[in-house]
Design a protein around this motif. Sequence first.
Motif, PDB file in Angstrom:
ATOM      1  N   CYS A 213       9.600  14.153  -4.912  1.00 24.29           N
ATOM      2  CA  CYS A 213      11.025  13.980  -4.723  1.00 24.29           C
ATOM      3  C   CYS A 213      11.322  14.301  -3.272  1.00 24.29           C
ATOM      4  O   CYS A 213      10.757  15.218  -2.724  1.00 24.29           O
ATOM      5  CB  CYS A 213      11.812  14.964  -5.572  1.00 24.29           C
ATOM      6  SG  CYS A 213      11.120  15.208  -7.183  1.00 24.29           S
ATOM      7  N   ASN A 214      12.230  13.562  -2.675  1.00 19.57           N
ATOM      8  CA  ASN A 214      12.622  13.925  -1.320  1.00 19.57           C
ATOM      9  C   ASN A 214      13.828  14.843  -1.367  1.00 19.57           C
ATOM     10  O   ASN A 214      14.742  14.628  -2.132  1.00 19.57           O
ATOM     11  CB  ASN A 214      12.905  12.678  -0.479  1.00 19.57           C
ATOM     12  CG  ASN A 214      13.765  11.686  -1.212  1.00 19.57           C
ATOM     13  OD1 ASN A 214      13.984  11.851  -2.400  1.00 19.57           O
ATOM     14  ND2 ASN A 214      14.257  10.692  -0.517  1.00 19.57           N
ATOM     15  N   GLY A 215      13.783  15.869  -0.611  1.00 18.94           N
ATOM     16  CA  GLY A 215      14.946  16.737  -0.504  1.00 18.94           C
ATOM     17  C   GLY A 215      14.990  17.804  -1.580  1.00 18.94           C
ATOM     18  O   GLY A 215      14.093  17.937  -2.393  1.00 18.94           O
TER      19      GLY A 215
ATOM     20  N   ALA B  74       0.830  -1.201   0.000  1.00 19.96           N
ATOM     21  CA  ALA B  74       0.000   0.000   0.000  1.00 19.96           C
ATOM     22  C   ALA B  74       0.866   1.253   0.000  1.00 19.96           C
ATOM     23  O   ALA B  74       0.617   2.212  -0.730  1.00 19.96           O
ATOM     24  CB  ALA B  74      -0.904  -0.002   1.229  1.00 19.96           C
ATOM     25  N   ALA B  75       1.927   1.209   0.793  1.00 17.66           N
ATOM     26  CA  ALA B  75       2.823   2.361   0.881  1.00 17.66           C
ATOM     27  C   ALA B  75       3.488   2.629  -0.463  1.00 17.66           C
ATOM     28  O   ALA B  75       3.748   3.767  -0.835  1.00 17.66           O
ATOM     29  CB  ALA B  75       3.896   2.112   1.941  1.00 17.66           C
TER      30      ALA B  75
ATOM     31  N   GLY C 107      20.239  -3.770  10.744  1.00 15.79           N
ATOM     32  CA  GLY C 107      19.532  -3.611   9.474  1.00 15.79           C
ATOM     33  C   GLY C 107      19.976  -2.321   8.804  1.00 15.79           C
ATOM     34  O   GLY C 107      20.621  -1.461   9.422  1.00 15.79           O
ATOM     35  N   ILE C 108      19.632  -2.185   7.537  1.00 15.58           N
ATOM     36  CA  ILE C 108      19.996  -0.999   6.757  1.00 15.58           C
ATOM     37  C   ILE C 108      18.808  -0.048   6.753  1.00 15.58           C
ATOM     38  O   ILE C 108      17.700  -0.434   6.365  1.00 15.58           O
ATOM     39  CB  ILE C 108      20.359  -1.412   5.315  1.00 15.58           C
ATOM     40  CG1 ILE C 108      21.530  -2.412   5.339  1.00 15.58           C
ATOM     41  CG2 ILE C 108      20.671  -0.187   4.457  1.00 15.58           C
ATOM     42  CD1 ILE C 108      21.726  -3.173   4.047  1.00 15.58           C
ATOM     43  N   ALA C 109      19.028   1.187   7.208  1.00 16.24           N
ATOM     44  CA  ALA C 109      17.929   2.158   7.284  1.00 16.24           C
ATOM     45  C   ALA C 109      17.711   2.822   5.928  1.00 16.24           C
ATOM     46  O   ALA C 109      18.663   3.264   5.277  1.00 16.24           O
ATOM     47  CB  ALA C 109      18.244   3.210   8.340  1.00 16.24           C
ATOM     48  N   VAL C 110      16.442   2.864   5.520  1.00 14.81           N
ATOM     49  CA  VAL C 110      16.033   3.456   4.240  1.00 14.81           C
ATOM     50  C   VAL C 110      14.822   4.345   4.526  1.00 14.81           C
ATOM     51  O   VAL C 110      14.010   4.044   5.404  1.00 14.81           O
ATOM     52  CB  VAL C 110      15.626   2.349   3.222  1.00 14.81           C
ATOM     53  CG1 VAL C 110      15.261   2.944   1.872  1.00 14.81           C
ATOM     54  CG2 VAL C 110      16.721   1.299   3.061  1.00 14.81           C
ATOM     55  N   SER C 111      14.694   5.422   3.765  1.00 10.09           N
ATOM     56  CA  SER C 111      13.540   6.313   3.964  1.00 10.09           C
ATOM     57  C   SER C 111      12.227   5.588   3.698  1.00 10.09           C
ATOM     58  O   SER C 111      12.127   4.764   2.788  1.00 10.09           O
ATOM     59  CB  SER C 111      13.654   7.503   3.010  1.00 10.09           C
ATOM     60  OG  SER C 111      12.398   8.149   2.884  1.00 10.09           O
ATOM     61  N   LYS C 112      11.214   5.926   4.472  1.00 13.83           N
ATOM     62  CA  LYS C 112       9.877   5.364   4.250  1.00 13.83           C
ATOM     63  C   LYS C 112       9.292   5.826   2.913  1.00 13.83           C
ATOM     64  O   LYS C 112       8.327   5.247   2.424  1.00 13.83           O
ATOM     65  CB  LYS C 112       8.936   5.773   5.391  1.00 13.83           C
ATOM     66  CG  LYS C 112       9.162   5.014   6.678  1.00 13.83           C
ATOM     67  CD  LYS C 112       8.114   5.432   7.708  1.00 13.83           C
ATOM     68  CE  LYS C 112       8.338   4.747   9.048  1.00 13.83           C
ATOM     69  NZ  LYS C 112       7.996   3.313   9.013  1.00 13.83           N
ATOM     70  N   ASP C 113       9.867   6.907   2.357  1.00 15.57           N
ATOM     71  CA  ASP C 113       9.388   7.410   1.055  1.00 15.57           C
ATOM     72  C   ASP C 113       9.997   6.649  -0.111  1.00 15.57           C
ATOM     73  O   ASP C 113       9.770   7.021  -1.258  1.00 15.57           O
ATOM     74  CB  ASP C 113       9.754   8.896   0.901  1.00 15.57           C
ATOM     75  CG  ASP C 113       9.020   9.759   1.895  1.00 15.57           C
ATOM     76  OD1 ASP C 113       7.917   9.355   2.325  1.00 15.57           O
ATOM     77  OD2 ASP C 113       9.552  10.829   2.268  1.00 15.57           O
TER      78      ASP C 113
END
Length: 279
Positions: free
Chosen positions: A24-26, A15-16, A239-245
């Motif tokens: 775009c992020n940033g 769903a996300a 774990g490897i952190a990734v943006s929720k976007d």
Amino acid sequence: MTSMTRRNFFATLGAAGALALAGCNGSGEPAQTTGDQTTDQTTDEASYTLVKEGVLTNVAELGFAPFEYIDEDGNTVGFDVDLSNALAEKLGLTCEWLPNQAFDTLVPTIQQGGKADISIAGMTISDERLEQVDFSDPYLNSNQGIVAAAGSDLNSESLNAEGMQVACQTGTTGDEWISENLPNATKVPLADVTAALMGISTGLYNAMVIDLPVAQNMIAESFSDLEVVEEIPTGEQYGIAVSKDNPGLLAAINDALAAIEEDGTMDEIKQKWFGTTEI
Ligand code: ARG
């Protein structure tokens, strides 16, 4: 974190994903990369965004040997660096590392977006952090250790007393462990692990709580006057952190992780940094 939470989390990923490419992020111009063009891995999402085209941009706190640190020649090296290079290769990308950042700024940096795509930083997957960022599948198991002067006879009981100074790296799981388990001691959060260990050597602090593999490595490399006086079986997973976007990138990273576990690259990297694949 519990595996139940992970399952729930991945169940909602579909769903996300629908919202993933909405913006775009940033501030820069994020590159749009089509997963299928850069790799033969199949990803759950068609594409992902990168801060810089063709590059997997990493951010970490770089004083955490053997996971990420600066060597004598000024190069960023370590287990996580080799891991990131291997993942980037699977994705048809090159790897870059931003300059050192304090550990407690990493999750906010990824959450904010625009500066780095991922943080591989010996970072423990936790429910609290999962509210701010997504994590890849776990890639390594870890525990905590209490470091003190060799022969000091200190332990988690004797350290839980008024006047005991117990150091940690700010914002880490060791920091949290002290708050929860040594309420009578004085906690000393510091940005830099080496400064904390140095402080034990010089008698400024009584002990430090830190990830066990890092404690063992740093003692073996530079602090023969210190020892791990107690191992704490916290059962953490990195774990490897990734943006929720960026759910497409998360999916691509997980596919790449599975591929390097499958083809023996992960075992090679473990062997190189730990002398064993059993970690
Ligand atoms: N595993 C611990 C945590 O996630 C410590 C990680 C510290 N990493 C670093 N690169 N300094 O809180």
